[in-house]
Design a protein around this motif. Structure first.
Motif, PDB file in Angstrom:
ATOM      1  N   GLN A  33       2.889 106.011  13.707  1.00 40.44           N
ATOM      2  CA  GLN A  33       2.231 105.129  12.735  1.00 40.44           C
ATOM      3  C   GLN A  33       0.781 104.916  13.176  1.00 40.44           C
ATOM      4  O   GLN A  33       0.215 105.728  13.895  1.00 40.44           O
ATOM      5  N   GLU A  34       0.211 103.789  12.755  1.00 42.46           N
ATOM      6  CA  GLU A  34      -1.145 103.467  13.183  1.00 42.46           C
ATOM      7  C   GLU A  34      -1.149 102.562  14.402  1.00 42.46           C
ATOM      8  O   GLU A  34      -2.111 101.849  14.670  1.00 42.46           O
ATOM      9  N   GLY A  35      -0.068 102.570  15.170  1.00 39.92           N
ATOM     10  CA  GLY A  35       0.010 101.777  16.395  1.00 39.92           C
ATOM     11  C   GLY A  35       1.069 100.698  16.299  1.00 39.92           C
ATOM     12  O   GLY A  35       1.959 100.733  15.447  1.00 39.92           O
ATOM     13  N   GLY A  36       0.956  99.713  17.188  1.00 36.29           N
ATOM     14  CA  GLY A  36       1.946  98.640  17.225  1.00 36.29           C
ATOM     15  C   GLY A  36       1.669  97.697  18.377  1.00 36.29           C
ATOM     16  O   GLY A  36       0.628  97.754  19.035  1.00 36.29           O
ATOM     17  N   HIS A  37       2.622  96.823  18.636  1.00 38.37           N
ATOM     18  CA  HIS A  37       2.452  95.760  19.630  1.00 38.37           C
ATOM     19  C   HIS A  37       3.785  95.536  20.333  1.00 38.37           C
ATOM     20  O   HIS A  37       4.813  95.357  19.688  1.00 38.37           O
ATOM     21  N   ILE A  38       3.750  95.556  21.654  1.00 37.73           N
ATOM     22  CA  ILE A  38       4.936  95.285  22.472  1.00 37.73           C
ATOM     23  C   ILE A  38       4.661  94.023  23.277  1.00 37.73           C
ATOM     24  O   ILE A  38       3.621  93.907  23.935  1.00 37.73           O
ATOM     25  N   VAL A  39       5.576  93.066  23.208  1.00 41.80           N
ATOM     26  CA  VAL A  39       5.432  91.809  23.946  1.00 41.80           C
ATOM     27  C   VAL A  39       6.672  91.621  24.823  1.00 41.80           C
ATOM     28  O   VAL A  39       7.798  91.668  24.326  1.00 41.80           O
ATOM     29  N   ASN A  40       6.454  91.400  26.098  1.00 46.84           N
ATOM     30  CA  ASN A  40       7.547  91.123  27.021  1.00 46.84           C
ATOM     31  C   ASN A  40       7.567  89.633  27.352  1.00 46.84           C
ATOM     32  O   ASN A  40       6.532  88.970  27.336  1.00 46.84           O
ATOM     33  N   VAL A  41       8.747  89.130  27.650  1.00 46.74           N
ATOM     34  CA  VAL A  41       8.881  87.727  28.059  1.00 46.74           C
ATOM     35  C   VAL A  41       9.253  87.692  29.538  1.00 46.74           C
ATOM     36  O   VAL A  41      10.252  88.277  29.953  1.00 46.74           O
ATOM     37  N   SER A  42       8.419  87.021  30.315  1.00 49.59           N
ATOM     38  CA  SER A  42       8.574  86.966  31.763  1.00 49.59           C
ATOM     39  C   SER A  42       8.588  85.502  32.211  1.00 49.59           C
ATOM     40  O   SER A  42       8.720  84.589  31.392  1.00 49.59           O
ATOM     41  N   THR A  43       8.450  85.288  33.505  1.00 49.60           N
ATOM     42  CA  THR A  43       8.467  83.940  34.062  1.00 49.60           C
ATOM     43  C   THR A  43       7.327  83.768  35.058  1.00 49.60           C
ATOM     44  O   THR A  43       6.977  84.701  35.787  1.00 49.60           O
ATOM     45  N   SER A  44       6.760  82.573  35.103  1.00 51.27           N
ATOM     46  CA  SER A  44       5.698  82.300  36.065  1.00 51.27           C
ATOM     47  C   SER A  44       6.206  82.290  37.503  1.00 51.27           C
ATOM     48  O   SER A  44       5.396  82.343  38.446  1.00 51.27           O
ATOM     49  N   LEU A  45       7.518  82.240  37.704  1.00 55.01           N
ATOM     50  CA  LEU A  45       8.063  82.303  39.061  1.00 55.01           C
ATOM     51  C   LEU A  45       7.717  83.617  39.757  1.00 55.01           C
ATOM     52  O   LEU A  45       7.718  83.694  40.986  1.00 55.01           O
ATOM     53  N   VAL A  46       7.418  84.658  38.979  1.00 49.62           N
ATOM     54  CA  VAL A  46       7.023  85.947  39.567  1.00 49.62           C
ATOM     55  C   VAL A  46       5.804  85.765  40.461  1.00 49.62           C
ATOM     56  O   VAL A  46       5.736  86.293  41.570  1.00 49.62           O
ATOM     57  N   GLU A  47       4.803  85.037  39.966  1.00 46.54           N
ATOM     58  CA  GLU A  47       3.544  84.890  40.693  1.00 46.54           C
ATOM     59  C   GLU A  47       3.431  83.559  41.424  1.00 46.54           C
ATOM     60  O   GLU A  47       2.522  83.374  42.232  1.00 46.54           O
ATOM     61  N   HIS A  48       4.338  82.637  41.116  1.00 48.75           N
ATOM     62  CA  HIS A  48       4.270  81.317  41.733  1.00 48.75           C
ATOM     63  C   HIS A  48       5.695  80.918  42.132  1.00 48.75           C
ATOM     64  O   HIS A  48       6.347  80.129  41.454  1.00 48.75           O
ATOM     65  N   ALA A  49       6.164  81.486  43.227  1.00 45.56           N
ATOM     66  CA  ALA A  49       7.515  81.195  43.704  1.00 45.56           C
ATOM     67  C   ALA A  49       7.631  79.722  44.074  1.00 45.56           C
ATOM     68  O   ALA A  49       6.659  79.095  44.501  1.00 45.56           O
ATOM     69  N   ASN A  50       8.835  79.178  43.916  1.00 46.99           N
ATOM     70  CA  ASN A  50       9.057  77.751  44.140  1.00 46.99           C
ATOM     71  C   ASN A  50      10.235  77.576  45.094  1.00 46.99           C
ATOM     72  O   ASN A  50      11.314  78.127  44.867  1.00 46.99           O
ATOM     73  N   VAL A  51      10.026  76.796  46.136  1.00 48.18           N
ATOM     74  CA  VAL A  51      11.064  76.610  47.154  1.00 48.18           C
ATOM     75  C   VAL A  51      12.330  75.986  46.559  1.00 48.18           C
ATOM     76  O   VAL A  51      13.432  76.172  47.073  1.00 48.18           O
ATOM     77  N   ASN A  52      12.194  75.284  45.437  1.00 46.02           N
ATOM     78  CA  ASN A  52      13.341  74.626  44.817  1.00 46.02           C
ATOM     79  C   ASN A  52      14.082  75.519  43.826  1.00 46.02           C
ATOM     80  O   ASN A  52      15.140  75.128  43.313  1.00 46.02           O
ATOM     81  N   VAL A  53      13.529  76.685  43.537  1.00 46.56           N
ATOM     82  CA  VAL A  53      14.158  77.582  42.554  1.00 46.56           C
ATOM     83  C   VAL A  53      14.234  78.993  43.143  1.00 46.56           C
ATOM     84  O   VAL A  53      13.343  79.812  42.929  1.00 46.56           O
ATOM     85  N   PRO A  54      15.291  79.297  43.900  1.00 43.58           N
ATOM     86  CA  PRO A  54      15.400  80.649  44.454  1.00 43.58           C
ATOM     87  C   PRO A  54      15.562  81.660  43.324  1.00 43.58           C
ATOM     88  O   PRO A  54      16.458  81.553  42.500  1.00 43.58           O
ATOM     89  N   SER A  55      14.655  82.623  43.281  1.00 40.23           N
ATOM     90  CA  SER A  55      14.580  83.457  42.081  1.00 40.23           C
ATOM     91  C   SER A  55      14.239  84.909  42.405  1.00 40.23           C
ATOM     92  O   SER A  55      13.445  85.539  41.716  1.00 40.23           O
TER      93      SER A  55
END
Length: 235
Positions: free
Chosen positions: A121-143
């Motif tokens: 086609q003439e292109g498109g858009h892909i959106v993923n859903v992630s979490t801020s825990l990836v870049e900002h780990a939290n001692v209270n949320v083992p992830s």
């Protein structure tokens, strides 16, 4: 080819996914809505495709049915995801297979099929859903599993954005804090609010609004957009 735009949403039966289906219909899109147990819709412009995206073949079938019904695929929102918070040494092989199956394999197959359609086609858009825990780990949320899998989505977002930048396909990610959905029981909300500097949890409308912003942002690609009450900035 039809001129009505078409959005595909995985994990579409409740919470953020259900909100995205409504939002894209308001934007005038037809919607292909997937989840494991999604029920048929009485809206002729919402095609429901039940199936577990972790199972081989399901991702391709979602896109195949969407093309058969509506003739094109303009947007894919990879919203389906699994989050299991526990100490790293307590994870089981079964949990590894579950989380990687939905978060990675599910992303791979449906995104590959959608991208193939968009390239015709003439292109498109892909959106993923992630979490801020990836870049900002939290001692209270083992992830660790969230970081392992959603961190992969953050990385591949930039890779695919560059691979397809000159071919009309944009790729972005929305990295969320805790959002008020059925995944989080009411009695946990006060404690979860404390994970965010703003002192409250997010709403489905916050997540949906971020995706619809990206939908209407033709110069934005390869971005990890944080919607997390300041969580990724610090605490």
């Amino acid at each position: 080819m039809s001129t009505q735009k078409v959005a595909v949403v995985t994990g579409a039966s409740q919470g953020i996914g259900a909100g995205l289906v409504t939002a894209y219909r308001k934007l005038g899109y037809a919607v292909v809505a997937n989840s494991r147990s999604i029920q048929p819709s009485d809206d002729p412009f919402v095609l429901t495709v039940p199936g577990d995206v972790a199972v081989p073949g399901v991702g391709k079938e979602i896109i195949r049915q969407g093309l058969a019904a509506f003739g094109r695929i303009d947007t894919l929102v990879n919203n389906a995801g699994v989050f299991i918070a526990k100490p790293f040494t307590d994870y089981t092989d079964e949990e590894f297979d579950l989380v990687t199956g939905v978060n990675l394999r599910g992303f791979f197959e449906v995104t590959q099929a959608a991208a193939k359609a968009m390239l015709t086609q003439e292109g498109g858009h892909i959106v993923n859903v992630s979490t801020s825990l990836v870049e900002h780990a939290n001692v209270n949320v083992p992830s660790a599993f969230a970081s392992l899998t959603k961190g992969g989505l953050n990385a591949v977002t930039k890779s695919l954005a560059i691979e397809y930048a000159a071919r009309g396909i944009r790729v972005n990610t929305v990295a969320l804090g805790i959002i008020r959905t059925p995944m989080h029981p009411e009695e946990t909300h006060q404690a979860l609010a404390g994970l965010h500097p703003v002192g409250e949890i997010g709403e489905v409308s916050d997540a949906v609004g971020a995706v619809t912003y990206l939908e209407d942002a033709p110069f934005v690609t390869g971005v990890i957009l944080h919607v997390d009450g300041g969580q990724s900035a610090g605490h």
